[in-house]
Design a protein around this motif. Structure first.
Motif, mmCIF file in Angstrom:
data_model
loop_
_atom_site.group_PDB
_atom_site.id
_atom_site.type_symbol
_atom_site.label_atom_id
_atom_site.label_comp_id
_atom_site.label_asym_id
_atom_site.label_seq_id
_atom_site.Cartn_x
_atom_site.Cartn_y
_atom_site.Cartn_z
ATOM 1 N N LEU A 275 0.803 -1.234 0.000
ATOM 2 C CA LEU A 275 0.000 0.000 0.000
ATOM 3 C C LEU A 275 0.832 1.279 0.000
ATOM 4 O O LEU A 275 0.373 2.323 0.477
ATOM 5 C CB LEU A 275 -0.942 0.034 1.215
ATOM 6 C CG LEU A 275 -1.832 -1.184 1.450
ATOM 7 C CD1 LEU A 275 -2.716 -0.954 2.675
ATOM 8 C CD2 LEU A 275 -2.696 -1.481 0.238
ATOM 9 N N ARG A 276 2.027 1.220 -0.562
ATOM 10 C CA ARG A 276 2.882 2.412 -0.509
ATOM 11 C C ARG A 276 2.244 3.604 -1.225
ATOM 12 O O ARG A 276 2.372 4.748 -0.770
ATOM 13 C CB ARG A 276 4.257 2.114 -1.114
ATOM 14 C CG ARG A 276 5.064 1.059 -0.363
ATOM 15 C CD ARG A 276 5.292 1.424 1.094
ATOM 16 N NE ARG A 276 6.180 0.482 1.751
ATOM 17 C CZ ARG A 276 5.873 -0.208 2.840
ATOM 18 N NH1 ARG A 276 4.679 -0.075 3.395
ATOM 19 N NH2 ARG A 276 6.749 -1.027 3.396
ATOM 20 N N GLY A 277 1.567 3.360 -2.340
ATOM 21 C CA GLY A 277 0.935 4.464 -3.054
ATOM 22 C C GLY A 277 -0.165 5.121 -2.240
ATOM 23 O O GLY A 277 -0.268 6.353 -2.182
ATOM 24 N N ALA A 278 -0.995 4.317 -1.605
ATOM 25 C CA ALA A 278 -2.073 4.854 -0.770
ATOM 26 C C ALA A 278 -1.508 5.630 0.417
ATOM 27 O O ALA A 278 -2.001 6.711 0.768
ATOM 28 C CB ALA A 278 -2.968 3.715 -0.286
ATOM 29 N N TYR A 279 -0.459 5.080 1.025
ATOM 30 C CA TYR A 279 0.175 5.782 2.142
ATOM 31 C C TYR A 279 0.724 7.137 1.702
ATOM 32 O O TYR A 279 0.564 8.148 2.402
ATOM 33 C CB TYR A 279 1.309 4.938 2.730
ATOM 34 C CG TYR A 279 0.858 3.906 3.739
ATOM 35 C CD1 TYR A 279 0.333 4.289 4.967
ATOM 36 C CD2 TYR A 279 0.966 2.544 3.469
ATOM 37 C CE1 TYR A 279 -0.073 3.346 5.900
ATOM 38 C CE2 TYR A 279 0.562 1.589 4.393
ATOM 39 C CZ TYR A 279 0.041 1.994 5.611
ATOM 40 O OH TYR A 279 -0.370 1.056 6.525
ATOM 41 N N VAL A 282 -2.142 9.683 1.204
ATOM 42 C CA VAL A 282 -2.690 10.182 2.471
ATOM 43 C C VAL A 282 -1.706 11.135 3.144
ATOM 44 O O VAL A 282 -2.101 12.180 3.678
ATOM 45 C CB VAL A 282 -3.040 9.009 3.407
ATOM 46 C CG1 VAL A 282 -3.421 9.524 4.792
ATOM 47 C CG2 VAL A 282 -4.184 8.193 2.825
ATOM 48 N N GLU A 283 -0.425 10.795 3.104
ATOM 49 C CA GLU A 283 0.585 11.680 3.694
ATOM 50 C C GLU A 283 0.567 13.059 3.034
ATOM 51 O O GLU A 283 0.701 14.086 3.709
ATOM 52 C CB GLU A 283 1.975 11.057 3.548
ATOM 53 C CG GLU A 283 2.212 9.848 4.437
ATOM 54 C CD GLU A 283 3.490 9.103 4.075
ATOM 55 O OE1 GLU A 283 4.208 9.567 3.145
ATOM 56 O OE2 GLU A 283 3.766 8.062 4.691
ATOM 57 N N ALA A 284 0.387 13.079 1.720
ATOM 58 C CA ALA A 284 0.425 14.344 0.981
ATOM 59 C C ALA A 284 -0.857 15.156 1.144
ATOM 60 O O ALA A 284 -0.839 16.384 0.986
ATOM 61 C CB ALA A 284 0.675 14.065 -0.502
ATOM 62 N N GLU A 288 -6.203 17.994 4.122
ATOM 63 C CA GLU A 288 -7.328 18.206 3.204
ATOM 64 C C GLU A 288 -8.388 17.125 3.394
ATOM 65 O O GLU A 288 -9.592 17.421 3.456
ATOM 66 C CB GLU A 288 -6.807 18.187 1.765
ATOM 67 C CG GLU A 288 -7.892 18.326 0.712
ATOM 68 C CD GLU A 288 -7.364 18.073 -0.687
ATOM 69 O OE1 GLU A 288 -7.917 18.662 -1.626
ATOM 70 O OE2 GLU A 288 -6.408 17.280 -0.828
ATOM 71 N N LEU A 289 -7.967 15.882 3.500
ATOM 72 C CA LEU A 289 -8.904 14.775 3.673
ATOM 73 C C LEU A 289 -9.651 14.883 4.999
ATOM 74 O O LEU A 289 -10.844 14.565 5.086
ATOM 75 C CB LEU A 289 -8.160 13.440 3.590
ATOM 76 C CG LEU A 289 -7.490 13.132 2.240
ATOM 77 C CD1 LEU A 289 -6.674 11.853 2.330
ATOM 78 C CD2 LEU A 289 -8.526 13.025 1.129
ATOM 79 N N ASN A 291 -10.198 17.790 6.659
ATOM 80 C CA ASN A 291 -11.045 18.988 6.623
ATOM 81 C C ASN A 291 -12.344 18.759 5.859
ATOM 82 O O ASN A 291 -13.379 19.349 6.194
ATOM 83 C CB ASN A 291 -10.275 20.155 5.996
ATOM 84 C CG ASN A 291 -9.132 20.634 6.878
ATOM 85 O OD1 ASN A 291 -9.134 20.411 8.088
ATOM 86 N ND2 ASN A 291 -8.141 21.287 6.276
ATOM 87 N N TYR A 292 -12.279 17.916 4.830
ATOM 88 C CA TYR A 292 -13.465 17.681 4.006
ATOM 89 C C TYR A 292 -14.132 16.338 4.304
ATOM 90 O O TYR A 292 -14.895 15.831 3.486
ATOM 91 C CB TYR A 292 -13.102 17.772 2.525
ATOM 92 C CG TYR A 292 -12.699 19.164 2.100
ATOM 93 C CD1 TYR A 292 -13.591 20.230 2.220
ATOM 94 C CD2 TYR A 292 -11.430 19.423 1.599
ATOM 95 C CE1 TYR A 292 -13.227 21.513 1.843
ATOM 96 C CE2 TYR A 292 -11.054 20.698 1.216
ATOM 97 C CZ TYR A 292 -11.953 21.746 1.344
ATOM 98 O OH TYR A 292 -11.588 23.018 0.966
ATOM 99 N N ASP A 293 -13.842 15.787 5.481
ATOM 100 C CA ASP A 293 -14.521 14.576 5.951
ATOM 101 C C ASP A 293 -14.546 13.496 4.865
ATOM 102 O O ASP A 293 -15.604 12.974 4.489
ATOM 103 C CB ASP A 293 -15.949 14.931 6.385
ATOM 104 C CG ASP A 293 -16.648 13.776 7.090
ATOM 105 O OD1 ASP A 293 -15.940 12.940 7.687
ATOM 106 O OD2 ASP A 293 -17.888 13.695 7.021
ATOM 107 N N ALA A 294 -13.372 13.174 4.348
ATOM 108 C CA ALA A 294 -13.272 12.251 3.218
ATOM 109 C C ALA A 294 -13.688 10.834 3.591
ATOM 110 O O ALA A 294 -13.409 10.355 4.692
ATOM 111 C CB ALA A 294 -11.843 12.243 2.681
ATOM 112 N N GLU A 295 -14.370 10.189 2.667
ATOM 113 C CA GLU A 295 -14.716 8.776 2.790
ATOM 114 C C GLU A 295 -14.187 8.051 1.561
ATOM 115 O O GLU A 295 -14.242 8.582 0.452
ATOM 116 C CB GLU A 295 -16.233 8.590 2.900
ATOM 117 C CG GLU A 295 -16.825 9.169 4.180
ATOM 118 C CD GLU A 295 -18.329 8.984 4.261
ATOM 119 O OE1 GLU A 295 -18.943 8.706 3.204
ATOM 120 O OE2 GLU A 295 -18.894 9.109 5.357
ATOM 121 N N CYS A 296 -13.678 6.843 1.771
ATOM 122 C CA CYS A 296 -13.060 6.101 0.671
ATOM 123 C C CYS A 296 -13.698 4.727 0.519
ATOM 124 O O CYS A 296 -13.866 3.997 1.500
ATOM 125 C CB CYS A 296 -11.556 5.947 0.912
ATOM 126 S SG CYS A 296 -10.698 5.022 -0.389
#
Length: 329
Positions: A275-279, A282-284, A288-289, A291-296
């Protein structure tokens, strides 16, 4: 949507993490997303992809060295060196279990710097609302494919037996070396020779049972580009096809998108490298995620309309997924 799966396989072939084929697949997905999204970009990142399974060889070498140090004890007459080798054998096994725990059971980049750093990429498409954004919903998958698992390919059902015996030997010897190391501290109260003879028998039986499985595990994957043989149609171009389909459908049915909600369609790179890409994504974008109450909603290995499972946790890393999102699905 089957066409996009075939297109990527035909034009890119297998796409192991950080390979040129993975990057080419990302470009194809980017072009597809540009037809439906308001904004599309590729976010590059760096990671050490071979650490994800390369830790196995390091752990096995540590286990073998631990066994060797233990067997050397019987050749030494001085108790001091017996203590020293016993302690060193236990330390190596502790290090082995720590590496396995951090790399595999926690997906942390514990020994990643020991492996070559390479480039990968995430592809992000955004369907923006007409007004301000106060919510982000993500549909995601990954465009890289797994490395070829040699044991699974050549041993078929024997794969499970090898894993069971190899891991069993690993964990039992970890406990055995730890207990032996503790007992040697009190050797002045106990009969050291008797203790050693008992654990020597344990070690010999473990080697008889586990030596061959551990040798097989050492070659779990092939080094280098030779491991890049898996086309990855089900895992995970199936999800990418669905995500692209979601984009096309929403483009023609914008009324289905909740007000003030941005839809993000993401194809991650290096998912097969733990999951390096997902990590990295999220780190970047963490603030933002938040603040905007992100759901995945992450999709993986969708191979039949007759069986679709929703996972509420990741058993390997003990990660609990959002109960709210699971209930919505």
């Amino acid at each position: 949507m089957y066409n996009i799966i075939q297109k990527i396989i035909d034009e890119c072939g297998p796409r192991m993490p950080c390979s040129p084929q993975e990057a080419k697949g990302a470009e194809i997905i980017k072009k597809e997303l540009e037809e439906t999204c308001d904004e599309v970009q590729i976010e590059p990142f760096k990671c050490h992809p071979r650490a994800a399974l390369g830790w196995i060889r390091i752990v096995i070498l540590l286990v073998i060295t631990s066994f060797c140090l233990f067997f050397l004890i019987q050749l030494l007459l001085e108790l001091f060196w017996a203590y020293f080798l016993s302690l060193l054998s236990s330390i190596l096994m502790f290090l082995a279990i720590l590496i396995a725990w951090e790399e595999f059971f926690s997906y942390k980049e514990f020994i990643d710097p020991l492996f070559k750093e390479k480039d990968s990429q995430n592809v992000i498409g955004k369907i923006k609302p007409s007004g301000e954004i106060n919510k982000i919903i993500i549909f995601s998958g990954h465009h890289d494919s797994a490395l070829q698992f040699n044991l699974l390919k050549y041993l078929k059902h024997g794969y499970v037996i090898v894993i069971f015996l190899g891991l069993g030997t690993f964990f039992i010897w970890f406990l055995g070396s730890l207990i032996f190391g503790i007992l040697t501290i009190f050797a002045f109260l106990l009969n050291f020779a008797l203790i050693y003879d008992f654990f020597l028998n344990v070690a010999l039986w473990l080697l008889i049972i586990g030596a061959l499985p551990m040798l097989f595990l050492f070659f779990f994957v092939t080094p280098g580009k030779k491991a890049n043989k898996v086309p990855g149609a089900v895992d995970n171009l199936s999800a990418i096809a669905i995500i692209l389909g979601v984009g096309r459908y929403l483009k023609n049915h914008m009324e289905l998108i909740p007000a003030n909600t941005e839809i993000r369609l993401i194809s991650f790179g290096c998912e097969e490298a733990f999951l390096r890409g997902a990590y990295r994504y999220v780190e970047a974008h963490l603030e933002e995620l938040k603040n905007y109450d992100a759901e995945c909603v992450n999709l993986d290995a969708i191979q039949s309309i007759d069986y679709i499972a929703f996972s509420d946790k990741e058993p390997t890393t003990r990660t609990i997924h959002s109960e709210e999102v699971v209930q919505k699905l």
